[in-house]
Design a protein around this motif. Structure first.
Motif, mmCIF file in Angstrom:
data_model
loop_
_atom_site.group_PDB
_atom_site.id
_atom_site.type_symbol
_atom_site.label_atom_id
_atom_site.label_comp_id
_atom_site.label_asym_id
_atom_site.label_seq_id
_atom_site.Cartn_x
_atom_site.Cartn_y
_atom_site.Cartn_z
ATOM 1 N N PHE A 266 0.807 -1.227 0.000
ATOM 2 C CA PHE A 266 0.000 0.000 0.000
ATOM 3 C C PHE A 266 0.840 1.277 0.000
ATOM 4 O O PHE A 266 0.290 2.371 0.089
ATOM 5 C CB PHE A 266 -0.927 0.004 1.228
ATOM 6 C CG PHE A 266 -1.643 -1.300 1.440
ATOM 7 C CD1 PHE A 266 -2.685 -1.688 0.605
ATOM 8 C CD2 PHE A 266 -1.255 -2.166 2.466
ATOM 9 C CE1 PHE A 266 -3.332 -2.901 0.799
ATOM 10 C CE2 PHE A 266 -1.895 -3.370 2.664
ATOM 11 C CZ PHE A 266 -2.932 -3.745 1.830
ATOM 12 N N MET A 267 2.165 1.131 -0.091
ATOM 13 C CA MET A 267 3.054 2.287 0.002
ATOM 14 C C MET A 267 3.159 3.051 -1.323
ATOM 15 O O MET A 267 3.531 4.221 -1.326
ATOM 16 C CB MET A 267 4.448 1.845 0.456
ATOM 17 C CG MET A 267 4.482 1.273 1.875
ATOM 18 S SD MET A 267 3.840 2.432 3.129
ATOM 19 C CE MET A 267 4.984 3.805 2.959
ATOM 20 N N GLU A 268 2.843 2.433 -2.439
ATOM 21 C CA GLU A 268 2.941 3.078 -3.746
ATOM 22 C C GLU A 268 1.592 2.976 -4.464
ATOM 23 O O GLU A 268 0.776 2.098 -4.157
ATOM 24 C CB GLU A 268 4.021 2.402 -4.596
ATOM 25 C CG GLU A 268 5.419 2.456 -4.006
ATOM 26 C CD GLU A 268 5.994 3.858 -3.986
ATOM 27 O OE1 GLU A 268 5.514 4.698 -4.794
ATOM 28 O OE2 GLU A 268 6.897 4.134 -3.174
ATOM 29 N N PRO A 269 1.353 3.869 -5.425
ATOM 30 C CA PRO A 269 0.107 3.761 -6.207
ATOM 31 C C PRO A 269 0.013 2.409 -6.902
ATOM 32 O O PRO A 269 1.029 1.819 -7.278
ATOM 33 C CB PRO A 269 0.235 4.899 -7.230
ATOM 34 C CG PRO A 269 1.179 5.874 -6.601
ATOM 35 C CD PRO A 269 2.143 5.053 -5.798
ATOM 36 N N VAL A 270 -1.173 1.903 -7.062
ATOM 37 C CA VAL A 270 -1.400 0.610 -7.717
ATOM 38 C C VAL A 270 -0.912 0.692 -9.166
ATOM 39 O O VAL A 270 -1.256 1.630 -9.901
ATOM 40 C CB VAL A 270 -2.884 0.227 -7.673
ATOM 41 C CG1 VAL A 270 -3.132 -1.072 -8.464
ATOM 42 C CG2 VAL A 270 -3.354 0.080 -6.231
ATOM 43 N N ASP A 271 -0.095 -0.303 -9.575
ATOM 44 C CA ASP A 271 0.423 -0.355 -10.946
ATOM 45 C C ASP A 271 -0.661 -0.950 -11.842
ATOM 46 O O ASP A 271 -0.651 -2.143 -12.156
ATOM 47 C CB ASP A 271 1.695 -1.206 -10.984
ATOM 48 C CG ASP A 271 2.350 -1.191 -12.355
ATOM 49 O OD1 ASP A 271 1.874 -0.438 -13.235
ATOM 50 O OD2 ASP A 271 3.325 -1.932 -12.549
ATOM 51 N N VAL A 272 -1.576 -0.102 -12.260
ATOM 52 C CA VAL A 272 -2.741 -0.571 -13.020
ATOM 53 C C VAL A 272 -2.330 -1.187 -14.349
ATOM 54 O O VAL A 272 -2.807 -2.263 -14.732
ATOM 55 C CB VAL A 272 -3.729 0.589 -13.250
ATOM 56 C CG1 VAL A 272 -4.912 0.123 -14.104
ATOM 57 C CG2 VAL A 272 -4.227 1.133 -11.909
ATOM 58 N N GLU A 273 -1.441 -0.527 -15.071
ATOM 59 C CA GLU A 273 -1.024 -1.037 -16.382
ATOM 60 C C GLU A 273 -0.167 -2.293 -16.255
ATOM 61 O O GLU A 273 -0.345 -3.256 -17.005
ATOM 62 C CB GLU A 273 -0.267 0.060 -17.131
ATOM 63 C CG GLU A 273 -1.133 1.253 -17.513
ATOM 64 C CD GLU A 273 -0.365 2.257 -18.335
ATOM 65 O OE1 GLU A 273 0.821 1.995 -18.655
ATOM 66 O OE2 GLU A 273 -0.932 3.317 -18.670
ATOM 67 N N GLY A 274 0.797 -2.259 -15.301
ATOM 68 C CA GLY A 274 1.680 -3.407 -15.140
ATOM 69 C C GLY A 274 0.936 -4.653 -14.725
ATOM 70 O O GLY A 274 1.235 -5.760 -15.199
ATOM 71 N N LEU A 275 -0.064 -4.475 -13.862
ATOM 72 C CA LEU A 275 -0.849 -5.622 -13.402
ATOM 73 C C LEU A 275 -2.052 -5.894 -14.305
ATOM 74 O O LEU A 275 -2.808 -6.844 -14.042
ATOM 75 C CB LEU A 275 -1.326 -5.364 -11.962
ATOM 76 C CG LEU A 275 -0.216 -5.211 -10.910
ATOM 77 C CD1 LEU A 275 -0.805 -4.826 -9.557
ATOM 78 C CD2 LEU A 275 0.576 -6.514 -10.779
#
Length: 378
Positions: free
Chosen positions: A121-130
């Motif tokens: 939860f420390m970084e924004p969710v990697d929407v594209e990577g995931l």
């Protein structure tokens, strides 16, 4: 009495015997009074608008007795100056209290971020990577603990204003994870666990937060009441000054009236006869206005009576000259608009002529009665 038509040239100015310098002086006095009246009208409008727009829910809207309200206002009035002096100190004190709450919340935040399960939860969710193609459809406001920390440390005015804002964002981080991930998913379980620990710590700090919020609300209410009271005092003073200035204008007008009366020469008998004849040439509406001029200086005179007994010789010089000027202007205006009013006013003309005949007949009757006596040369 035979009716006479009097030309405008026969009705000269009432100050014919006054030299040009005196006339100019009177004109300047009138101009000054007009300017003063215009200024007073603006101030009156300002005071009126203030009281029309004043929020009746403050002070005056309480259901308590009027005595209690006055005591509150007196107490506030007596302490207004002191409160204005103390305002900067209160702002400094409130800022220090908020900083202390921020410091205590930072301790809670640090404990959460240092937990072994905090890393997702420390970084924004990697929407594209995931390849989370539906993430933004499900999550309307993404948030992460790293962003929260950056805003907490911001010094350029883009940070948080109070701890409750930080609490909402931290809670949002975990709620988003729980919303997007299935209950059996590890991320969902980790988010739920951290949220429970965070809420537990927050509940320990919440009483202090609530106390500070209540204190700020009371201080803001007090500041608004003090501001309203200051405005009321200012407008009350303005209203008092307006009253004094209006009284002074009345006195100036009275002095000007006395000056005009002193400058008016006595009207001759011949002039009075011409004025009398000219009155009978007025329209019904103008004749009523002329009789109102007489009534202004003679309250017992009934201008609207069916039979009017107007004794020209009994009128003051000021009234006579006012009548003369009015008749002159009325006859001039009547002659200018005669052509324009002859087309579509037959009914109105009949009514006006009837009223005019009634008043003129009454004037003639009263004149015939007085003609039996020796005429006055005053």
């Amino acid at each position: 009495m035979e009716q006479m038509i009097v030309s405008n040239s026969e009705l000269g100015p009432p100050t014919a015997d006054v030299n040009a310098a005196e006339v100019e002086g009177l004109g300047e006095c009138i101009d000054e009074i007009f300017k003063k009246v215009n200024q007073l009208e603006q101030k009156v409008n300002e005071v009126e608008q203030f009281y029309l727009s004043k929020d009746n829910t403050q002070l005056n809207s309480s259901k308590g007795s009027s005595i209690a309200k006055e005591k509150v206002k007196e107490k506030l009035a007596s302490s207004t100056d002191k409160q204005q002096q103390d305002a900067p100190c209160k702002e400094v004190a409130a800022s220090k209290r908020m900083q202390e709450l921020m410091r205590q919340f930072a301790t809670i935040f640090r404990q959460v971020t240092q937990h072994k399960w905090a890393w997702p939860f420390m970084e924004p969710v990697d929407v594209e990577g995931l390849k989370l193609h539906d993430y933004y459809e499900v999550i309307k406001k993404p948030m992460d603990l790293g962003t929260v920390k950056s805003k907490m440390e911001a010094k350029d005015g883009t940070g948080y204003n109070n701890v409750r804002e930080i609490y909402s964002d931290v809670r949002l981080v975990f709620k988003n994870a729980m919303t997007y991930n299935d209950e059996r998913d590890d991320v969902h379980v980790m988010a739920k666990t951290l949220l429970e620990k965070f809420e537990e710590k927050w509940l320990q700090l919440l009483p202090k937060v609530a106390e500070e919020e209540k204190r700020q609300a009371e201080e803001e209410t007090e500041a608004r009441m003090n501001m309203q009271l200051a405005q009321e005092v200012a407008h009350a003073n303005m209203a008092r000054d307006l009253s004094n200035e209006l009284y002074e204008v009345d006195m100036q007008l009275e002095r000007l009236r006395e000056m005009v009366v002193q400058k008016c020469r006595k009207m001759s008998t011949d002039e009075k006869k011409k004025l009398w004849a000219a009155l009978t040439q007025l329209s019904s509406e103008d004749l009523d206005k002329a009789l109102e001029i007489v009534a202004e200086s003679n309250p017992s005179f009934q201008a609207t009576a069916q039979e009017v007994d107007l004794d020209i010789d009994a009128q003051s010089e000021l009234t006579l000259w006012r009548l003369k000027v009015f008749v002159q202007e009325a006859l001039k205006a009547g002659s200018n608009s005669l052509g324009a009013t002859n087309c579509n006013n037959n009914d109105n003309n009949n009514k006006n002529n009837k009223r005019r005949r009634e008043i003129c007949d009454a004037l003639v009757k009263s004149a015939m009665k007085r003609n039996k006596k020796p005429p006055s040369n005053s």
